[in-house]
Scaffold this motif. Structure first.
Motif, PDB file in Angstrom:
ATOM      1  N   GLU A   1       0.858  -1.224   0.074  1.00  0.00           N
ATOM      2  CA  GLU A   1       0.131   0.145  -0.093  1.00  0.00           C
ATOM      3  C   GLU A   1       1.100   1.212  -0.057  1.00  0.00           C
ATOM      4  OE1 GLU A   1      -2.886   0.205   3.309  1.00  0.00           O
ATOM      5  OE2 GLU A   1      -3.384  -1.851   2.969  1.00  0.00           O
ATOM      6  N   LEU A   2       0.305   2.284  -0.668  1.00  0.00           N
ATOM      7  CA  LEU A   2       1.090   3.524  -0.507  1.00  0.00           C
ATOM      8  C   LEU A   2       1.370   4.124   0.872  1.00  0.00           C
ATOM      9  CD1 LEU A   2      -0.843   5.338  -3.399  1.00  0.00           C
ATOM     10  CD2 LEU A   2       1.511   4.318  -3.515  1.00  0.00           C
ATOM     11  N   SER A   3       2.173   4.710   1.253  1.00  0.00           N
ATOM     12  CA  SER A   3       2.742   5.445   2.482  1.00  0.00           C
ATOM     13  C   SER A   3       1.603   6.399   3.037  1.00  0.00           C
ATOM     14  CB  SER A   3       4.055   5.890   2.674  1.00  0.00           C
ATOM     15  OG  SER A   3       4.039   6.525   3.965  1.00  0.00           O
ATOM     16  N   LEU A   4       1.008   6.250   4.222  1.00  0.00           N
ATOM     17  CA  LEU A   4       0.169   7.216   4.392  1.00  0.00           C
ATOM     18  C   LEU A   4       0.334   8.577   5.019  1.00  0.00           C
ATOM     19  CD1 LEU A   4      -2.366   4.644   6.216  1.00  0.00           C
ATOM     20  CD2 LEU A   4      -2.470   5.615   3.998  1.00  0.00           C
ATOM     21  N   ASP A   5       1.704   8.885   5.271  1.00  0.00           N
ATOM     22  CA  ASP A   5       2.185   9.887   5.729  1.00  0.00           C
ATOM     23  C   ASP A   5       1.480  10.326   7.091  1.00  0.00           C
ATOM     24  OD1 ASP A   5       2.293  13.644   4.845  1.00  0.00           O
ATOM     25  OD2 ASP A   5       3.340  12.421   6.319  1.00  0.00           O
ATOM     26  N   GLU A   6       1.447   9.415   8.055  1.00  0.00           N
ATOM     27  CA  GLU A   6       0.831   9.462   9.203  1.00  0.00           C
ATOM     28  C   GLU A   6       0.921  10.650  10.183  1.00  0.00           C
ATOM     29  OE1 GLU A   6       1.353   5.635  11.017  1.00  0.00           O
ATOM     30  OE2 GLU A   6       0.505   4.464   9.674  1.00  0.00           O
ATOM     31  N   ASP A   7       2.184  11.168  10.406  1.00  0.00           N
ATOM     32  CA  ASP A   7       2.351  12.441  10.960  1.00  0.00           C
ATOM     33  C   ASP A   7       1.437  13.626  10.476  1.00  0.00           C
ATOM     34  OD1 ASP A   7       3.800  11.069  12.586  1.00  0.00           O
ATOM     35  OD2 ASP A   7       5.786  11.554  11.667  1.00  0.00           O
ATOM     36  N   GLY A   8       1.520  13.891   9.018  1.00  0.00           N
ATOM     37  CA  GLY A   8       0.627  14.702   8.563  1.00  0.00           C
ATOM     38  C   GLY A   8      -0.997  14.557   8.686  1.00  0.00           C
ATOM     39  N   LEU A   9      -1.365  13.371   8.590  1.00  0.00           N
ATOM     40  CA  LEU A   9      -2.786  13.120   8.803  1.00  0.00           C
ATOM     41  C   LEU A   9      -3.080  13.211  10.036  1.00  0.00           C
ATOM     42  CD1 LEU A   9      -5.500  12.197   7.860  1.00  0.00           C
ATOM     43  CD2 LEU A   9      -4.620   9.891   8.172  1.00  0.00           C
ATOM     44  N   ALA A  10      -2.188  12.765  11.148  1.00  0.00           N
ATOM     45  CA  ALA A  10      -2.364  13.026  12.371  1.00  0.00           C
ATOM     46  C   ALA A  10      -2.535  14.591  12.866  1.00  0.00           C
ATOM     47  CB  ALA A  10      -1.145  12.553  13.412  1.00  0.00           C
ATOM     48  N   ALA A  11      -1.776  15.389  12.455  1.00  0.00           N
ATOM     49  CA  ALA A  11      -1.840  16.924  12.218  1.00  0.00           C
ATOM     50  C   ALA A  11      -3.047  17.519  12.059  1.00  0.00           C
ATOM     51  CB  ALA A  11      -0.500  17.660  11.756  1.00  0.00           C
ATOM     52  N   LEU A  12      -3.449  16.845  10.716  1.00  0.00           N
ATOM     53  CA  LEU A  12      -4.706  17.303  10.215  1.00  0.00           C
ATOM     54  C   LEU A  12      -5.957  17.157  11.123  1.00  0.00           C
ATOM     55  CD1 LEU A  12      -6.348  18.532   7.892  1.00  0.00           C
ATOM     56  CD2 LEU A  12      -6.542  16.216   6.987  1.00  0.00           C
ATOM     57  N   LEU A  13      -5.861  15.768  11.783  1.00  0.00           N
ATOM     58  CA  LEU A  13      -6.762  15.577  12.624  1.00  0.00           C
ATOM     59  C   LEU A  13      -6.871  16.440  13.921  1.00  0.00           C
ATOM     60  CD1 LEU A  13      -6.607  11.476  12.060  1.00  0.00           C
ATOM     61  CD2 LEU A  13      -8.430  13.084  11.456  1.00  0.00           C
ATOM     62  N   ARG A  14      -5.621  16.822  14.309  1.00  0.00           N
ATOM     63  CA  ARG A  14      -5.811  17.528  15.658  1.00  0.00           C
ATOM     64  C   ARG A  14      -6.429  18.809  15.339  1.00  0.00           C
ATOM     65  NH1 ARG A  14      -0.356  15.083  16.123  1.00  0.00           N
ATOM     66  NH2 ARG A  14      -0.446  13.987  17.952  1.00  0.00           N
TER      67      ARG A  14
ATOM     68  N   ARG B   1      -3.481   1.460  14.353  1.00  0.00           N
ATOM     69  CA  ARG B   1      -3.118   2.781  14.107  1.00  0.00           C
ATOM     70  C   ARG B   1      -3.419   2.888  12.560  1.00  0.00           C
ATOM     71  NH1 ARG B   1       1.003   6.796  13.362  1.00  0.00           N
ATOM     72  NH2 ARG B   1       0.182   8.477  14.054  1.00  0.00           N
ATOM     73  N   HIS B   2      -2.555   2.098  11.762  1.00  0.00           N
ATOM     74  CA  HIS B   2      -2.313   2.254  10.322  1.00  0.00           C
ATOM     75  C   HIS B   2      -3.458   1.955   9.722  1.00  0.00           C
ATOM     76  CE1 HIS B   2      -0.128   1.417   6.585  1.00  0.00           C
ATOM     77  NE2 HIS B   2      -0.814   0.275   6.443  1.00  0.00           N
ATOM     78  N   ARG B   3      -4.144   0.928  10.212  1.00  0.00           N
ATOM     79  CA  ARG B   3      -5.580   0.872   9.384  1.00  0.00           C
ATOM     80  C   ARG B   3      -6.482   1.774   9.726  1.00  0.00           C
ATOM     81  NH1 ARG B   3      -6.353  -5.740  10.840  1.00  0.00           N
ATOM     82  NH2 ARG B   3      -4.701  -6.464   9.349  1.00  0.00           N
ATOM     83  N   ALA B   4      -6.532   2.298  10.974  1.00  0.00           N
ATOM     84  CA  ALA B   4      -7.468   3.394  11.076  1.00  0.00           C
ATOM     85  C   ALA B   4      -7.088   4.620  10.476  1.00  0.00           C
ATOM     86  CB  ALA B   4      -7.541   3.682  12.848  1.00  0.00           C
ATOM     87  N   LEU B   5      -5.810   4.880  10.120  1.00  0.00           N
ATOM     88  CA  LEU B   5      -5.556   6.242   9.481  1.00  0.00           C
ATOM     89  C   LEU B   5      -5.867   6.188   8.128  1.00  0.00           C
ATOM     90  CD1 LEU B   5      -2.228   7.403  11.604  1.00  0.00           C
ATOM     91  CD2 LEU B   5      -4.536   8.313  11.592  1.00  0.00           C
ATOM     92  N   ARG B   6      -5.594   4.879   7.705  1.00  0.00           N
ATOM     93  CA  ARG B   6      -6.027   4.609   6.385  1.00  0.00           C
ATOM     94  C   ARG B   6      -7.450   4.755   5.926  1.00  0.00           C
ATOM     95  NH1 ARG B   6      -5.182  -0.996   5.313  1.00  0.00           N
ATOM     96  NH2 ARG B   6      -7.099  -1.052   5.764  1.00  0.00           N
ATOM     97  N   LYS B   7      -8.428   4.368   6.800  1.00  0.00           N
ATOM     98  CA  LYS B   7      -9.835   4.626   6.641  1.00  0.00           C
ATOM     99  C   LYS B   7      -9.973   6.143   6.898  1.00  0.00           C
ATOM    100  CE  LYS B   7     -10.774   0.069   8.923  1.00  0.00           C
ATOM    101  NZ  LYS B   7     -11.495  -0.584   9.829  1.00  0.00           N
ATOM    102  N   LEU B   8      -9.313   6.813   7.780  1.00  0.00           N
ATOM    103  CA  LEU B   8      -9.756   8.312   8.045  1.00  0.00           C
ATOM    104  C   LEU B   8      -9.409   9.028   6.583  1.00  0.00           C
ATOM    105  CD1 LEU B   8      -8.733   8.633  11.714  1.00  0.00           C
ATOM    106  CD2 LEU B   8     -10.798   8.673  10.832  1.00  0.00           C
ATOM    107  N   ARG B   9      -8.184   8.505   6.307  1.00  0.00           N
ATOM    108  CA  ARG B   9      -7.763   9.463   5.219  1.00  0.00           C
ATOM    109  C   ARG B   9      -8.745   9.171   3.882  1.00  0.00           C
ATOM    110  NH1 ARG B   9      -2.253  11.041   2.684  1.00  0.00           N
ATOM    111  NH2 ARG B   9      -2.032  11.160   4.970  1.00  0.00           N
TER     112      ARG B   9
END
Length: 146
Positions: free
Chosen positions: A66-79, A129-137
């Motif tokens: 799967e493509l990398s999710l850039d989880e830190d960027g997504l977490a910042a957006l969610l904050r 966490r990985h799956r949740a952030l993928r679903k949120l994205r």
């Protein structure tokens, strides 16, 4: 299933710590059997590690294709989301355990802390966490821009 080198090294280190903590009791046995004690302790630690790994296998590994999710960027957006909107998004996209993992992560708790709090392994927390952030994205990408 086989123990990874790092797991084996940790198990050996932990076995010697247990020996140190229980030295008085081990030396009180007649005959003294330090190698037997270490072997039994190591065997038990190895069995626990392998059992934990087999439970993690049920969760399944993260798909590295799967493509990398850039989880830190997504977490910042969610904050930056309002509490109501974040709660709604989490409820729509994630199961309750994934929701907890994401919320704890947004509270700056790391994987081992989250795992301990939820009674799961650190790898399971990472996968959730990985799956949740993928679903949120995915959910965010389907929303209308405001």
């Amino acid at each position: 299933m086989q123990l990874h080198a790092a797991d084996a090294a940790d198990a050996v280190q932990e076995a010697f710590l247990v020996l140190f903590q229980k030295a008085e009791a081990v030396l009180a046995h007649d005959p003294v059997n330090v190698p037997g004690f270490l072997f039994g302790t190591l065997r038990n630690k190895a069995v626990r590690v392998l059992a934990a790994r087999s439970r993690e296998a049920v969760v399944g590994p993260i798909d590295d294709d799967e493509l990398s999710l850039d989880e830190d960027g997504l977490a910042a957006l969610l904050r930056r989301e309002t509490a109501e909107r974040l709660a709604s998004l989490l409820e729509r996209a994630c199961n309750p355990l994934e929701q907890e993992v994401v919320i704890m992560g947004l509270d700056d708790r790391d994987g081992p802390e989250i795992a301990l709090a939820l009674g799961i392994t650190p790898n399971h927390a990472r996968v959730l966490r990985h799956r949740a952030l993928r679903k949120l994205r995915e959910a965010l990408s389907h929303e209308e821009p405001s």
